[in-house]
Design a protein around this motif. Structure first.
Motif, PDB file in Angstrom:
ATOM      1  N   ARG A  29      33.252  36.006  53.353  1.00  0.00           N
ATOM      2  CA  ARG A  29      34.034  34.675  52.856  1.00  0.00           C
ATOM      3  C   ARG A  29      35.308  34.831  52.399  1.00  0.00           C
ATOM      4  NH1 ARG A  29      30.867  31.616  48.466  1.00  0.00           N
ATOM      5  NH2 ARG A  29      29.382  31.804  50.050  1.00  0.00           N
ATOM      6  N   ALA A  30      35.686  36.125  51.996  1.00  0.00           N
ATOM      7  CA  ALA A  30      36.965  36.359  51.639  1.00  0.00           C
ATOM      8  C   ALA A  30      37.148  38.133  51.280  1.00  0.00           C
ATOM      9  CB  ALA A  30      37.402  35.858  50.218  1.00  0.00           C
ATOM     10  N   ILE A  31      38.249  38.544  51.478  1.00  0.00           N
ATOM     11  CA  ILE A  31      38.562  40.060  51.075  1.00  0.00           C
ATOM     12  C   ILE A  31      39.652  40.363  49.886  1.00  0.00           C
ATOM     13  CG2 ILE A  31      39.446  42.287  52.151  1.00  0.00           C
ATOM     14  CD1 ILE A  31      38.080  41.507  54.786  1.00  0.00           C
ATOM     15  N   ILE A  32      39.558  40.963  49.323  1.00  0.00           N
ATOM     16  CA  ILE A  32      40.578  41.341  47.948  1.00  0.00           C
ATOM     17  C   ILE A  32      41.133  42.828  48.646  1.00  0.00           C
ATOM     18  CG2 ILE A  32      41.109  41.711  45.783  1.00  0.00           C
ATOM     19  CD1 ILE A  32      38.953  39.811  44.908  1.00  0.00           C
ATOM     20  N   SER A  33      42.525  42.723  48.528  1.00  0.00           N
ATOM     21  CA  SER A  33      43.255  44.100  48.796  1.00  0.00           C
ATOM     22  C   SER A  33      43.911  44.186  47.232  1.00  0.00           C
ATOM     23  CB  SER A  33      44.099  43.929  49.789  1.00  0.00           C
ATOM     24  OG  SER A  33      45.108  45.104  49.888  1.00  0.00           O
ATOM     25  N   SER A  34      43.855  45.388  46.842  1.00  0.00           N
ATOM     26  CA  SER A  34      44.126  45.692  45.177  1.00  0.00           C
ATOM     27  C   SER A  34      44.577  47.217  45.267  1.00  0.00           C
ATOM     28  CB  SER A  34      43.075  45.315  44.673  1.00  0.00           C
ATOM     29  OG  SER A  34      43.647  45.327  43.010  1.00  0.00           O
ATOM     30  N   ALA A  35      45.368  47.557  44.209  1.00  0.00           N
ATOM     31  CA  ALA A  35      45.887  48.543  43.678  1.00  0.00           C
ATOM     32  C   ALA A  35      46.857  49.477  44.336  1.00  0.00           C
ATOM     33  CB  ALA A  35      44.629  49.610  43.661  1.00  0.00           C
ATOM     34  N   GLU A  36      47.226  48.861  45.494  1.00  0.00           N
ATOM     35  CA  GLU A  36      48.263  49.631  46.339  1.00  0.00           C
ATOM     36  C   GLU A  36      48.992  48.433  46.868  1.00  0.00           C
ATOM     37  OE1 GLU A  36      45.670  53.036  48.328  1.00  0.00           O
ATOM     38  OE2 GLU A  36      46.898  51.756  49.578  1.00  0.00           O
ATOM     39  N   THR A  37      50.138  48.658  47.467  1.00  0.00           N
ATOM     40  CA  THR A  37      51.033  47.558  48.055  1.00  0.00           C
ATOM     41  C   THR A  37      50.239  47.127  49.557  1.00  0.00           C
ATOM     42  OG1 THR A  37      53.149  48.518  47.146  1.00  0.00           O
ATOM     43  CG2 THR A  37      53.047  47.061  49.210  1.00  0.00           C
ATOM     44  N   LEU A  38      50.075  45.798  49.622  1.00  0.00           N
ATOM     45  CA  LEU A  38      49.456  45.403  50.646  1.00  0.00           C
ATOM     46  C   LEU A  38      50.607  45.008  51.826  1.00  0.00           C
ATOM     47  CD1 LEU A  38      47.014  44.358  52.583  1.00  0.00           C
ATOM     48  CD2 LEU A  38      47.171  42.135  51.417  1.00  0.00           C
ATOM     49  N   TYR A  39      50.776  45.569  52.967  1.00  0.00           N
ATOM     50  CA  TYR A  39      51.690  45.277  54.104  1.00  0.00           C
ATOM     51  C   TYR A  39      51.040  44.349  54.949  1.00  0.00           C
ATOM     52  CZ  TYR A  39      54.207  49.193  51.916  1.00  0.00           C
ATOM     53  OH  TYR A  39      54.929  50.047  51.015  1.00  0.00           O
ATOM     54  N   SER A  40      51.978  43.633  55.605  1.00  0.00           N
ATOM     55  CA  SER A  40      51.633  42.747  56.764  1.00  0.00           C
ATOM     56  C   SER A  40      50.536  43.133  57.554  1.00  0.00           C
ATOM     57  CB  SER A  40      52.867  41.819  57.060  1.00  0.00           C
ATOM     58  OG  SER A  40      53.746  42.746  57.859  1.00  0.00           O
ATOM     59  N   TRP A  41      51.179  44.301  58.165  1.00  0.00           N
ATOM     60  CA  TRP A  41      50.406  44.787  59.401  1.00  0.00           C
ATOM     61  C   TRP A  41      48.917  45.241  59.002  1.00  0.00           C
ATOM     62  CZ3 TRP A  41      48.892  49.800  58.293  1.00  0.00           C
ATOM     63  CH2 TRP A  41      50.034  50.603  57.382  1.00  0.00           C
ATOM     64  N   GLN A  42      48.756  45.381  57.554  1.00  0.00           N
ATOM     65  CA  GLN A  42      47.463  45.856  57.093  1.00  0.00           C
ATOM     66  C   GLN A  42      46.479  44.558  57.029  1.00  0.00           C
ATOM     67  OE1 GLN A  42      48.842  47.877  53.664  1.00  0.00           O
ATOM     68  NE2 GLN A  42      47.984  50.102  54.437  1.00  0.00           N
ATOM     69  N   ARG A  43      47.258  43.595  56.686  1.00  0.00           N
ATOM     70  CA  ARG A  43      46.511  42.345  56.330  1.00  0.00           C
ATOM     71  C   ARG A  43      46.230  41.716  57.644  1.00  0.00           C
ATOM     72  NH1 ARG A  43      47.054  37.944  52.411  1.00  0.00           N
ATOM     73  NH2 ARG A  43      48.761  38.918  51.537  1.00  0.00           N
ATOM     74  N   GLU A  44      47.093  41.825  58.689  1.00  0.00           N
ATOM     75  CA  GLU A  44      46.626  41.370  60.070  1.00  0.00           C
ATOM     76  C   GLU A  44      45.589  41.789  60.947  1.00  0.00           C
ATOM     77  OE1 GLU A  44      50.465  41.535  61.862  1.00  0.00           O
ATOM     78  OE2 GLU A  44      51.610  40.004  60.498  1.00  0.00           O
ATOM     79  N   ALA A  45      45.843  43.399  60.709  1.00  0.00           N
ATOM     80  CA  ALA A  45      44.458  43.886  61.453  1.00  0.00           C
ATOM     81  C   ALA A  45      43.228  43.807  60.761  1.00  0.00           C
ATOM     82  CB  ALA A  45      44.943  45.419  61.284  1.00  0.00           C
TER      83      ALA A  45
END
Length: 461
Positions: free
Chosen positions: A234-250
């Protein structure tokens, strides 16, 4: 465990009977998220005044620090009092930890905690039960913004050593079963382990996956390369480091679900979190006061990046007031269209020390380097290391699908921005070394911290 039994019966009953205060904090958090900005400011000021009076009366370190700043007890109710207090550093905390603990036992049971020290000096501190309950409530509330609720199955791809150790003990195993939760180690990201993680995800069928962006990206890339399909998250949380757009998109491309950015740390728990609008991160303003300061330690204008300084409004056991946690970010000037009254962080720009500097005084943060090395194919992962002001080493893992890596192109762009006298070396490696807590640092500056920011006044008691 059955979701309904957990969320409606066992979870509320446990926390009510054991007196953690969590259920009360959760009801409060669900209400205050709809407060207006003015109501939130009043709430912050009321909590801050209580914290100041408590620290004056019961915490020797702060009594001494307040007096050094020329504050009297009568000044502590003034809205300007906070800005007169010296900033707090890791060195201050480690040198004065015993004198920072409240003498009256306020806040309830103390929990020992620490950071890994992977980006400098390790930090050892305490949080109290009051703060733990407020943090947990904010986390539950923030997950509800994503459509994830108490009792839903969750998996973390995580790497903090203390979390891994705790998860393997009997109490940790019972805790995971009771909370419908599973922890996967981000330390081992070999193809065999990643394939096993995918199989575990399918067996467990979680609603939510939480991870550092680095391991999350590696998992997504592996699944893409191997044509593996993930479970219906349903969802993914990215945390504890900078989340860059290319990581989110992949990650979205592989898992077909929204990725939410979360900003937090061990000292303060969840500080800010995206809602479904993905238009900045909502600050947990009922819990913390966040300041963003320039190099002269003056407040930055909205939209201008500066050093993040945080005050915990709930930790009375060992107060942390105006703590320099070492991150950079900026405030947004707008309110989110979702209707929440909680203010927004516009950006989280990474660690203060994770900046590459040149002899001319220019500084280049993580975004410059990630955009550069993603502008042309050839480099799967990288780390820029600076040990002197006029030179860097770029460690990189080549993309096996690219025959020729455009190193000359990358070097030319670096010289263009950093100067022709700036030395650039490239070093091919099999993998980028992770920190002790399992994170990936794309930018690693070894220059002495004193060259990077204005030191705060030291106070020893």
């Amino acid at each position: 465990m059955n979701k309904y039994l957990l969320s409606k019966i066992f979870f509320p009953a446990y926390h009510t009977l054991t007196g953690t205060g969590l259920m009360s904090c959760l009801r409060q958090a669900r209400m205050t998220q709809w407060y207006s900005p003015e109501q939130l400011r009043r709430l912050q000021q009321e909590k801050l005044c209580r914290l100041f009076v408590h620290a004056w009366n019961h915490v020797p370190f702060y009594r001494h620090r307040f007096e050094q700043a020329g504050l009297t007890k009568n000044d502590l109710g003034n809205s300007e009092a906070l800005t007169r207090i010296p900033l707090l550093t890791k060195q201050d905390i480690n040198r004065n930890k015993e004198n920072m603990v409240a003498r009256n036992g306020a806040g309830g049971r103390l929990f020992a905690n620490s950071t890994s020290g992977s980006t400098g000096e390790a930090l050892r501190f305490f949080t109290d039960m009051r703060s733990w309950a407020a943090r947990r409530a904010a986390s539950i509330r923030n997950q509800e913004w994503m459509g994830v609720f108490l009792g839903d199955r969750q998996v973390s791809l995580w790497g903090a050593p203390m979390d891994i150790r705790k998860s393997k003990k009997l109490r940790g195993v019972i805790h995971q079963w009771f909370n419908n939760y599973t922890l996967l180690s981000s330390y081992d990201l070999s193809p065999e382990s990643l394939r096993g993680y995918v199989a575990q995800l399918h067996r467990f069928q979680p609603v939510l996956l939480t991870s550092y962006p680095g391991p999350l990206y590696e998992l997504a890339r592996f699944m893409c390369d191997q044509n593996l399909i993930g479970p219906p998250l349903r969802a993914i949380i990215s945390s504890a480091e900078t989340l860059y757009s290319w990581q989110r998109e992949a990650t979205i491309q592989v898992f077909h679900c929204p990725v939410y950015n979360r900003y937090g740390c061990r000292e303060f728990g969840d500080i800010a979190h995206e809602c479904k609008q993905h238009d900045g991160l909502h600050l947990n303003a009922e819990r913390v006061i966040v300041e963003i300061l320039d190099q002269e330690l003056s407040p930055c204008a909205n939209g201008t990046s500066g050093e993040i300084v945080i005050t915990d409004l709930d930790n009375f056991g060992m107060p942390l007031i105006r703590d320099r946690i070492g991150d950079q970010g900026s405030f947004a000037s707008r309110q989110c269209s979702c209707g929440l009254g909680l203010p927004l962080l516009e950006t989280i720009d990474g660690r203060t020390m994770d900046v590459i500097r040149t002899p001319s005084g220019k500084a280049f943060g993580g975004t410059f380097w990630t955009f550069l090395f993603k502008s042309k194919p050839g480099i799967r992962s990288f780390q820029v290391v600076q040990s002197s002001l006029d030179a860097i080493v770029v460690r990189y893992v080549p993309d096996p699908g690219v025959k020729e890596i455009p190193l000359a192109f990358f070097a030319a762009r670096i010289y263009e921005h950093c100067g022709d006298a700036f030395k650039v070396d490239f070093e091919e490696v099999e993998q980028i070394e992770k920190t002790a807590s399992g994170k990936t640092r794309f930018i690693r500056s070894l220059l002495h911290e004193d060259h990077m920011r204005t030191p705060s006044p030291r106070s020893d008691v």
